[in-house]
Design a protein around this motif. Structure first.
Motif, mmCIF file in Angstrom:
data_model
loop_
_atom_site.group_PDB
_atom_site.id
_atom_site.type_symbol
_atom_site.label_atom_id
_atom_site.label_comp_id
_atom_site.label_asym_id
_atom_site.label_seq_id
_atom_site.Cartn_x
_atom_site.Cartn_y
_atom_site.Cartn_z
ATOM 1 N N PRO A 6 54.856 37.971 64.704
ATOM 2 C CA PRO A 6 54.452 37.535 63.366
ATOM 3 C C PRO A 6 52.992 37.893 63.093
ATOM 4 O O PRO A 6 52.159 37.895 63.997
ATOM 5 N N HIS A 7 52.697 38.199 61.847
ATOM 6 C CA HIS A 7 51.337 38.550 61.438
ATOM 7 C C HIS A 7 50.595 37.285 60.990
ATOM 8 O O HIS A 7 51.184 36.378 60.408
ATOM 9 N N ALA A 8 49.299 37.276 61.243
ATOM 10 C CA ALA A 8 48.459 36.112 60.918
ATOM 11 C C ALA A 8 48.132 36.070 59.428
ATOM 12 O O ALA A 8 48.227 37.066 58.710
ATOM 13 N N TRP A 9 47.716 34.895 58.974
ATOM 14 C CA TRP A 9 47.247 34.719 57.606
ATOM 15 C C TRP A 9 45.865 35.332 57.445
ATOM 16 O O TRP A 9 45.059 35.308 58.377
ATOM 17 N N HIS A 10 45.604 35.848 56.270
ATOM 18 C CA HIS A 10 44.259 36.276 55.855
ATOM 19 C C HIS A 10 43.810 35.203 54.871
ATOM 20 O O HIS A 10 44.425 35.037 53.816
ATOM 21 N N GLY A 11 42.797 34.466 55.242
ATOM 22 C CA GLY A 11 42.413 33.311 54.448
ATOM 23 C C GLY A 11 43.135 32.080 54.966
ATOM 24 O O GLY A 11 43.910 32.135 55.924
ATOM 25 N N VAL A 12 42.893 30.961 54.318
ATOM 26 C CA VAL A 12 43.483 29.695 54.746
ATOM 27 C C VAL A 12 44.612 29.322 53.788
ATOM 28 O O VAL A 12 44.378 29.077 52.612
ATOM 29 N N PRO A 13 45.863 29.302 54.300
ATOM 30 C CA PRO A 13 46.972 28.949 53.412
ATOM 31 C C PRO A 13 46.909 27.488 52.985
ATOM 32 O O PRO A 13 46.366 26.651 53.696
ATOM 33 N N THR A 14 47.452 27.208 51.818
ATOM 34 C CA THR A 14 47.506 25.847 51.296
ATOM 35 C C THR A 14 48.655 25.108 51.964
ATOM 36 O O THR A 14 49.812 25.538 51.831
ATOM 37 N N PRO A 15 48.381 24.013 52.693
ATOM 38 C CA PRO A 15 49.476 23.280 53.347
ATOM 39 C C PRO A 15 50.472 22.779 52.304
ATOM 40 O O PRO A 15 50.098 22.163 51.314
#
Length: 171
Positions: A6-15
Motif C-alpha cells: 500500500p502507498h502512504a498518504w501525502h498530507g494528513v488525511p481527515t479521520p
C-alpha cells in the motif's frame, strides 16, 4: 507474481472524513487528477487516486494490505522489476500532477476492471463521489469505448455514488 505494498498518504488525511475517488491512468491528462483535487479541497475531503491495472489479476492480499497479482497473459514473463516500475511510474506521475496541492491524497494500485475497482475503493474509502476522465480523443479512445464501454457509464449504472466526468485536454 508481483507484490504491491500500500502507498502512504501525502498530507494528513481527515479521520472519518469524506473522500473523492479519482480514476487515474498512465499518461492521462493532468487535468483529471487536478480537477478531482480541486473538488476534494472544496468539499474538505481527502483524495484517493486509483489505478486499476487491467493487464493483471488478483491472487491474494496479505494482512498488511500488500496486493499479490499475476499477469492475465499466460505468455507474459512476470519480471517483478518491470511490473513494480509501472506502478511506481504511475504513482510518481500522480505526485507530479498534484505538486503544490493542499489536499491530503494517496495512490491506490488495484487490478481488474476499472469501474468495479473504483466503486469498491469508493465504498471502502467512504467516498462522496467518483471522478473519471472522459475517453481519450482519437481512434484509440473510440475503440476502447466501443469494445469495453464507458467507465463512467458502468459506474453510473452500477453503484449509488455520484460520478463526475472531467474532459481531458485535447492536443
Amino acid at each position: 507474481m508481483t507484490r504491491s505494498a500500500p502507498h502512504a498518504w501525502h498530507g494528513v488525511p481527515t479521520p472519518d472524513g469524506p473522500a473523492v475517488v479519482v480514476g487515474v491512468l498512465p499518461g492521462q491528462s493532468p487535468t483529471v487528477v487536478r480537477e478531482a483535487a480541486r473538488l476534494a479541497l472544496a468539499m474538505s475531503a481527502d483524495l484517493v487516486c486509483v489505478w486499476s491495472d487491467a493487464a493483471r489479476t488478483f491472487v491474494a492480499q496479505d494482512p498488511d494490505g500488500t496486493l499479490v497479482t499475476t499477469p492475465l497473459d499466460p505468455d507474459h514473463v512476470d519480471d517483478r522489476e518491470d511490473e513494480v516500475a509501472a506502478e511506481v511510474e504511475v504513482a510518481a506521475e500522480v505526485e507530479r500532477n498534484l505538486e503544490g496541492s493542499d489536499v491530503p491524497w494517496r495512490f491506490v494500485y488495484t487490478v481488474g476492471e476499472a469501474s468495479r475497482e473504483l466503486a469498491r475503493v469508493g465504498r471502502e474509502a467512504g467516498a462522496a463521489m467518483i471522478v473519471v476522465g472522459s475517453r481519450r480523443p482519437g481512434i484509440g479512445g473510440w475503440m476502447n469505448h466501443l469494445i469495453g464501454g464507458s467507465t463512467a457509464g458502468h459506474l453510473a449504472h452500477t453503484q449509488p455514488l455520484p460520478v463526475t466526468i472531467v474532459p481531458q485536454e485535447h492536443p
